[in-house]
Design an enzyme around this catalytic site. Structure first.
Site, PDB file in Angstrom:
ATOM      1  CE  LYS A 108     -15.872 101.539  64.134  1.00 20.90           C
ATOM      2  NZ  LYS A 108     -16.991 102.161  64.831  1.00 20.90           N
ATOM      3  N   GLY A 135     -16.327 106.381  64.406  1.00 23.78           N
ATOM      4  CA  GLY A 135     -15.354 107.048  63.541  1.00 23.78           C
ATOM      5  C   GLY A 135     -15.124 108.498  63.936  1.00 23.78           C
ATOM      6  NE  ARG A 136     -21.066 110.622  64.887  1.00 23.79           N
ATOM      7  CZ  ARG A 136     -21.570 109.475  64.402  1.00 23.79           C
ATOM      8  NH1 ARG A 136     -20.964 108.870  63.404  1.00 23.79           N
ATOM      9  NH2 ARG A 136     -22.657 108.949  64.918  1.00 23.79           N
ATOM     10  CD  GLU A 192     -20.888 110.429  60.158  1.00 23.93           C
ATOM     11  OE1 GLU A 192     -20.027 110.017  60.958  1.00 23.93           O
ATOM     12  OE2 GLU A 192     -20.708 110.420  58.926  1.00 23.93           O
ATOM     13  CG  HIS A 243     -13.735 141.579  57.443  1.00 20.07           C
ATOM     14  ND1 HIS A 243     -13.858 142.950  57.378  1.00 20.07           N
ATOM     15  CD2 HIS A 243     -12.965 141.317  58.522  1.00 20.07           C
ATOM     16  CE1 HIS A 243     -13.165 143.490  58.371  1.00 20.07           C
ATOM     17  NE2 HIS A 243     -12.618 142.521  59.081  1.00 20.07           N
ATOM     18  CE  LYS A 273     -20.341 105.114  53.540  1.00 22.25           C
ATOM     19  NZ  LYS A 273     -19.974 104.309  54.695  1.00 22.25           N
TER      20      LYS A 273
HETATM   21  O1  F6P Z   1     -19.625 107.073  55.847  1.00 20.22           O
HETATM   22  C1  F6P Z   1     -19.517 107.678  57.074  1.00 20.22           C
HETATM   23  C2  F6P Z   1     -18.366 107.109  57.806  1.00 20.22           C
HETATM   24  O2  F6P Z   1     -18.674 105.807  58.184  1.00 20.22           O
HETATM   25  C3  F6P Z   1     -17.957 107.935  59.007  1.00 20.22           C
HETATM   26  O3  F6P Z   1     -18.742 107.713  60.110  1.00 20.22           O
HETATM   27  C4  F6P Z   1     -16.539 107.531  59.153  1.00 20.22           C
HETATM   28  O4  F6P Z   1     -15.832 108.407  59.982  1.00 20.22           O
HETATM   29  C5  F6P Z   1     -16.090 107.566  57.718  1.00 20.22           C
HETATM   30  O5  F6P Z   1     -17.206 107.070  56.995  1.00 20.22           O
HETATM   31  C6  F6P Z   1     -14.870 106.769  57.391  1.00 20.22           C
HETATM   32  O6  F6P Z   1     -15.038 105.425  57.694  1.00 20.22           O
HETATM   33  P1  F6P Z   1     -13.810 104.444  57.839  1.00 20.22           P
HETATM   34  O7  F6P Z   1     -12.944 104.952  58.928  1.00 20.22           O
HETATM   35  O8  F6P Z   1     -14.409 103.113  58.146  1.00 20.22           O
HETATM   36  O9  F6P Z   1     -13.080 104.422  56.518  1.00 20.22           O
END
Ligand code: F6P
Length: 552
Positions: free
Chosen positions: A205, A270-271, A356, A387, A515
Site C-alpha cells: 500500500k 491494508g488488512r 491490528e 489433537h 519499525k
Molecule cells: O506495519 C503494519 C502494516 O502497515 C499493515 O497494516 C499493512 O498491512 C502492512 O504493514 C503492509 O503495509 P504495506 O502494504 O504498506 O507494505
C-alpha cells in the site's frame, strides 16, 4: 465525533448486573424453539448462535448497548465515506471495493465506485493476458509462476484466499508468496524457479515497507542474475515486475513501468485490501470471473450488515457476543476453527484483521479505555486442533469462545473403503465438527461418567463441565462467493466490537515504534559501537551475543 464511553450507558450497567447472577445451563437452554430463534441466515451462511452463553435478558441488553453507543450510526457513517478513521483523517471504504459497477458513491467529490471499476478492469485485463500466455517473460516464454511480494495485508489475504480457492486455480500457473524479512523466505521461495517464466507482483500500500522493498530488490537481483545473458535488463524488469500500491510515484522510482502498476486508495486499510488490486495474484490464479464472484460474496454480506434488523443481523449479533465474553465473562481469547483444510490460513488472516484493528488502549477521542478491548484471535483447522489444544477448551480453567466453520459439500470427495464398508470421509469430518460443539456445550456430568463404569477416583478427570460457548457457521460449499461472505462477516464483526468500544479500528500506530527502532539500531548490529552504546543493557548484551556467534 466524540467517542461514547460504553461503560456509562444504562445497558453496560445492566450487563454488569446480569453477568453477576448469570449461570449458564446449556442443557436446559437448548430447546428446539431456542435453536430455531438462534439460527440465522446471512447471504449463504447458516449461522447457529444457540450454543452461546446468553439468555433473553443478556441478548436484549446487548442489543440495547448497540443502540446506546449508536453502532448503526457509525456503520452508516463508514458506508457513506465519512472520515471515521480519525487518527489518519481518512474514510474507511473497503465496502466500496465490492460495489457493483452500476452503483455510485460520491466521496469528497469523487465517484469512488467508478474509480474501483476502472482499476478492476485493468487488473482483469492484465490477469487474462498472463493466464492466456499473451503476456510473456522477456525471453518470450509463458509465465508459469507468480510471486507476490508483500507483508501483512498485502500478503495474508491473497495467500489465504489462494489456498482456500485451490480447486478454482488454473493448471500450469502457480503462485508463491514472499513476506518475511528473514532471507530464508526469499531464498526458499525462489529456489527452483525459472526466471524466464516467473512474474513478480510487488504489493505494498505504502511502497515504503522495509520487508517488501528489500525482498523486491532481492528478487530483481535474482532475476537479472539468472536470466540468460543477452536478455535486455530494462525490458526484463518491465516484463517480470508489476506493482500494486497507493504510492504510484514510488513504484516508478523502483523501475516498474507505470503501465504495469495498479493503484488503490488511502481509504482502503491494508488488512481490508485483499479485494482491491492487492488481490492481483489471486485474480491471475482463479481468473476474473471467480474473483468477481468473491467480490459479489463480500457485497452480499455488506448488504446484510447494512439492512438486516438488529435481531437477525449476524455480524452485529456475533460482535456483541464477543463484547459480552470479553467485558463481562472475562474471556481473553477467541478461537476460529475451520473444519476445512483449505481454510488453513484463515485464522492467521483473521489475526491481522481483528488484532491490528481492535488492539487499542485509547478511544478515538484519545481518552484511555477503562475496559478490555481486542481479544487474541487464534485457531487451526479441525480436526488437527482436536489433537493439540482442544483439551484446554474442554476442561481448562479459561473461557474460550469458539467459532466452528464447516461446509456441506467437500472440496475433495473421498471414500474410505474399510472391511466394514465404505465411509464418506467428509462425513467423518462433519461428525467431528458436530461432536465438538455438542461436547463443549453439554459436557459430561460425573453421574454420566460413573454410569459408564469409570472408577470413582477417575471420575473428576473424566468429567466435562460443558457450557463452553460456540457458534457454528455452515455454508453449502467453499465457493469464491462464500469465501467473500465469510471474510466480510469477520470484517463487520470487528467493526461492531470497535464501535462499541469507541476505538479507531482502522489505524495501526502500535506497529510503528518497532519499525523505527529497527532502523535506528541496525548499525549497532553491523558493528557501530556508538549506536550500540545507546541501547539498553539487555539489547547491548544480545548484540554482543550475535556478533560473537555470527560466524563470519
Ligand atoms: O506495519 C503494519 C502494516 O502497515 C499493515 O497494516 C499493512 O498491512 C502492512 O504493514 C503492509 O503495509 P504495506 O502494504 O504498506 O507494505
Amino acid at each position: 465525533m466524540s467517542a461514547a464511553d460504553p461503560t456509562t450507558t444504562e445497558a453496560w450497567a445492566r450487563l454488569d448486573a446480569l453477568a453477576t447472577s448469570y449461570e449458564p445451563d446449556l442443557r436446559t437452554t437448548l430447546t428446539p424453539e431456542w435453536v430455531d430463534r438462534h439460527t440465522l441466515t446471512a447471504a449463504d451462511l447458516h449461522v447457529d448462535l444457540s450454543k452461546n452463553l446468553v439468555d433473553g435478558d443478556v441478548e436484549a441488553a446487548l442489543l440495547a448497548l448497540a443502540e446506546q453507543v449508536d453502532v448503526a450510526g457509525r456503520r452508516d457513517a463508514m458506508l457513506a465515506g465519512e472520515h471515521i478513521n480519525v487518527t489518519e483523517d481518512r474514510a474507511v471504504l473497503h465496502t466500496a471495493l465490492r460495489m457493483p459497477a452500476d452503483a455510485t458513491l460520491v466521496v469528497d467529490g469523487q465517484d469512488v465506485v467508478a474509480d474501483v471499476h476502472e482499476v478492476l478492469d485493468r487488473v482483469y485485463a492484465f490477469a487474462e493476458r498472463v493466464r492466456s500466455g499473451e503476456w510473456t517473460g522477456v525471453t518470450g516464454k509463458r509465465i508459469e509462476t507468480v510471486v507476490n511480494i508483500g507483508i501483512g495485508g498485502s500478503d495474508l489475504g491473497p495467500v489465504m484466499a489462494y489456498e482456500a480457492l485451490e480447486p478454482y486455480r488454473q493448471d500450469g500457473l502457480e503462485c508463491r508468496f514472499i513476506s518475511n524479512i528473514d532471507p530464508t523466505d526469499a531464498g526458499q521461495t525462489l529456489s527452483g524457479l525459472d526466471p524466464e517464466t516467473t512474474l513478480f507482483i510487488v504489493s505494498s500500500k505504502t511502497f515504503g515497507t522495509l520487508e517488501t522493498l528489500t525482498n523486491a530488490r532481492l528478487c530483481r537481483a535474482w532475476l537479472l542474475e539468472h536470466l540468460p545473458s543477452g536478455a535486455d535488463r530494462d525490458a526484463a524488469v518491465a516484463q517480470h515486475f508489476v506493482a500494486v500500491s497507493t504510492a504510484l510515484d514510488k513504484v516508478a522510482d523502483f523501475g516498474i513501468d507505470p503501465d504495469n502498476a495498479f493503484g488503490f486508495w488511502d481509504w482502503v486499510g491494508g488488512r481490508y485490501s485483499m479485494d482491491s488490486a492487492i488481490g492481483l495474484s489471486l485474480v491471475v490464479a482463479v481468473g476474473p470471473e471467480r474473483f468477481a464472484e468473491l467480490l459479489a460474496g463480500f457485497h452480499a454480506m455488506d448488504e446484510h450488515f447494512r439492512t438486516a434488523p438488529p435481531e437477525s443481523n449476524v455480524p452485529l449479533r456475533m460482535g456483541l457476543l464477543n463484547v459480552w465474553y470479553t467485558n463481562f465473562l472475562d474471556a481473553h481469547t477467541h478461537a476460529v476453527l475451520p473444519y476445512a483444510q483449505l481454510l488453513h490460513r484463515f485464522p492467521a488472516y483473521l489475526q491481522q484483521l481483528t488484532m491490528e484493528s481492535n488492539g487499542k488502549g485509547v478511544r478515538w477521542d484519545g481518552e484511555a479505555v477503562g475496559y478490555d478491548t481486542g481479544e487474541v484471535f487464534w485457531g487451526e483447522p479441525g480436526t488437527n486442533g482436536q489433537h493439540a489444544f482442544y483439551q484446554l477448551i474442554h476442561q481448562g480453567t479459561r473461557l474460550v469462545p469458539a467459532d466452528f466453520i464447516a461446509f456441506a459439500r467437500p472440496a475433495y470427495d473421498l471414500t474410505d473403503r474399510t472391511d466394514d464398508g465404505e465411509v464418506d470421509v467428509h462425513e467423518l469430518l462433519l461428525a467431528n465438527f458436530l461432536a465438538q460443539t455438542r461436547a463443549l456445550a453439554l459436557g459430561r456430568t460425573a453421574d454420566e461418567v460413573r454410569a459408564e463404569g469409570v472408577a470413582d477416583e477417575l471420575v473428576p478427570a473424566r468429567t466435562f463441565p460443558g457450557n463452553r460457548p460456540t457458534t457454528s457457521i455452515m455454508a453449502p460449499a467453499l465457493t469464491p462467493s462464500v469465501l467473500g461472505q465469510l471474510i466480510a462477516l469477520y470484517e463487520h464483526i470487528t467493526f461492531v466490537q470497535g464501535a462499541v468500544w469507541g476505538i479507531d479500528s482502522f489505524d495501526q500506530w502500535g506497529v510503528e515504534l518497532g519499525k523505527q527502532l529497527a532502523q535506528e539500531l541496525r548499525p549497532a548490529i553491523s558493528g557501530d559501537a556508538s549506536v550500540a552504546a545507546e541501547q539498553d543493557p539487555s539489547t547491548q548484551s544480545l548484540i554482543r551475543y550475535y556478533q560473537e556467534n555470527r560466524g563470519r
